[in-house]
Scaffold this motif. Structure first.
Motif, PDB file in Angstrom:
ATOM      1  N   TYR A  73     -18.625   4.744 -46.186  1.00  0.00           N
ATOM      2  CA  TYR A  73     -19.287   3.782 -45.317  1.00  0.00           C
ATOM      3  C   TYR A  73     -20.705   3.578 -45.813  1.00  0.00           C
ATOM      4  N   THR A 119     -18.177  -2.423 -40.960  1.00  0.00           N
ATOM      5  CA  THR A 119     -17.758  -1.271 -40.155  1.00  0.00           C
ATOM      6  C   THR A 119     -16.342  -0.821 -40.488  1.00  0.00           C
ATOM      7  N   LEU A 120     -15.508  -1.735 -40.984  1.00  0.00           N
ATOM      8  CA  LEU A 120     -14.154  -1.366 -41.400  1.00  0.00           C
ATOM      9  C   LEU A 120     -14.159  -1.210 -42.920  1.00  0.00           C
ATOM     10  N   VAL A 121     -13.850  -0.003 -43.360  1.00  0.00           N
ATOM     11  CA  VAL A 121     -13.932   0.311 -44.780  1.00  0.00           C
ATOM     12  C   VAL A 121     -12.536   0.559 -45.325  1.00  0.00           C
ATOM     13  N   LYS A 122     -12.210  -0.109 -46.413  1.00  0.00           N
ATOM     14  CA  LYS A 122     -10.905   0.097 -47.040  1.00  0.00           C
ATOM     15  C   LYS A 122     -11.059   1.012 -48.248  1.00  0.00           C
ATOM     16  N   GLU A 167      -7.881   3.417 -44.575  1.00  0.00           N
ATOM     17  CA  GLU A 167      -9.089   2.753 -44.127  1.00  0.00           C
ATOM     18  C   GLU A 167      -9.721   3.556 -43.002  1.00  0.00           C
ATOM     19  N   ALA A 168     -10.989   3.283 -42.769  1.00  0.00           N
ATOM     20  CA  ALA A 168     -11.719   3.979 -41.712  1.00  0.00           C
ATOM     21  C   ALA A 168     -12.646   2.982 -41.030  1.00  0.00           C
ATOM     22  N   GLU A 169     -12.839   3.191 -39.745  1.00  0.00           N
ATOM     23  CA  GLU A 169     -13.708   2.310 -38.979  1.00  0.00           C
ATOM     24  C   GLU A 169     -14.898   3.079 -38.431  1.00  0.00           C
ATOM     25  N   PHE A 170     -16.085   2.588 -38.728  1.00  0.00           N
ATOM     26  CA  PHE A 170     -17.317   3.183 -38.220  1.00  0.00           C
ATOM     27  C   PHE A 170     -17.598   2.609 -36.834  1.00  0.00           C
ATOM     28  N   LYS A 171     -17.674   3.489 -35.832  1.00  0.00           N
ATOM     29  CA  LYS A 171     -17.980   3.060 -34.461  1.00  0.00           C
ATOM     30  C   LYS A 171     -19.220   3.800 -33.997  1.00  0.00           C
ATOM     31  N   PHE A 189     -15.761   8.091 -37.063  1.00  0.00           N
ATOM     32  CA  PHE A 189     -15.399   7.507 -38.364  1.00  0.00           C
ATOM     33  C   PHE A 189     -13.976   7.983 -38.675  1.00  0.00           C
ATOM     34  N   THR A 232      -7.422   6.146 -41.022  1.00  0.00           N
ATOM     35  CA  THR A 232      -6.081   5.717 -40.637  1.00  0.00           C
ATOM     36  C   THR A 232      -5.316   5.187 -41.836  1.00  0.00           C
TER      37      THR A 232
END
Lengths: 114, 116
Positions: free
Chosen positions: B50, B55-58, B64-68, B74, B77
């Motif tokens: 990240y 915010t969505l990282v492939k 992939e992972a999503e930063f919230k 983080f 998935t």
């Protein structure tokens, strides 16, 4: 490119013996690191180097020494092996040390001290 | 100091089902976050990172992972697990250690098992 190579892959030491773990990288990276990994734990930084001739302590440096005479090599020395040093040791390198710099890891050395 | 907490030490899924590996971080400012994977008897390999650009990282291999920020999470998935995904996964935060130097702080790892 071979990347980061480490020797030996496995080693068993007796208490009080000494040894050197070798690490070489062929990516011309300035930054190199030594970590240890204990079961169920993340990696802990032992020592790092920002270039030839420059080294500094990490989080768990006691019982270890390092040197960096060339860009490619970063050996880790255990002087008086203790059972607490039984671990898997990883060497890593990176081009830079910014917030987003990726570190490249070697395959590890599994050390047992009896 | 920054830190990461991986909420599960072991996750077991069936092949073809979704994967969710959870990671929470603590940081007083916008962190740099990574996921690394370690296959048995191998070194660690970067999956994704990240960098605050999105915010969505492939990453590689369909992860992939999503930063919230609101949840300080983080999570990693993958829609459909493959047998080759069986490995240990580490959530990592990069922290300034003085001047322009940064050091990595690793979570304790999550072992992913994939059942046929």
């Amino acid at each position: 490119n071979a990347g980061v190579t480490q020797t030996p892959k496995f080693r068993i030491l007796k208490i009080g013996q000494s040894m050197t773990l070798q690490c070489t990288q062929d990516m011309n990276h300035n930054y190199m690191y030594w970590y240890r990994q204990d079961p169920g734990m993340g990696l802990k930084l032992i020592y790092y180097s920002v270039g030839a001739g420059i080294t500094d302590k990490g989080e768990v440096p006691n019982g270890y020494n390092v040197s960096r005479s060339t860009t490619e090599d970063f050996p880790l020395r255990l002087e008086l092996a203790a059972p607490s040093q039984t671990s898997v040791y990883f060497c890593a390198s990176s081009y830079g040390t910014g917030a987003y710099n990726e570190q490249f890891f070697g395959p590890g050395t599994r050390l047992t001290v009896l | 100091a920054q830190s990461v907490t991986q909420l599960d030490s072991h996750v077991s899924v069936s092949e073809g089902t979704p994967v969710l590996l959870r990671c929470n971080y603590s940081s007083s400012y916008s962190p740099s976050l990574f996921w690394y994977v370690q296959h048995p008897n191998k070194g660690l390999q970067l999956l994704l990172k990240y960098t605050s650009a999105a915010t969505l990282v492939k990453g590689i291999n369909g992860f992939e992972a999503e930063f919230k920020k609101s949840e300080t999470s983080f999570h990693l998935t993958k829609p459909s697990a493959h047998m080759s995904d069986a490995a240990e996964y580490f959530c990592v935060v990069s922290e300034n250690s003085g001047g322009s130097n940064y050091k990595l702080t690793f979570g304790k790892g999550t072992l992913l098992t994939v059942n046929p």
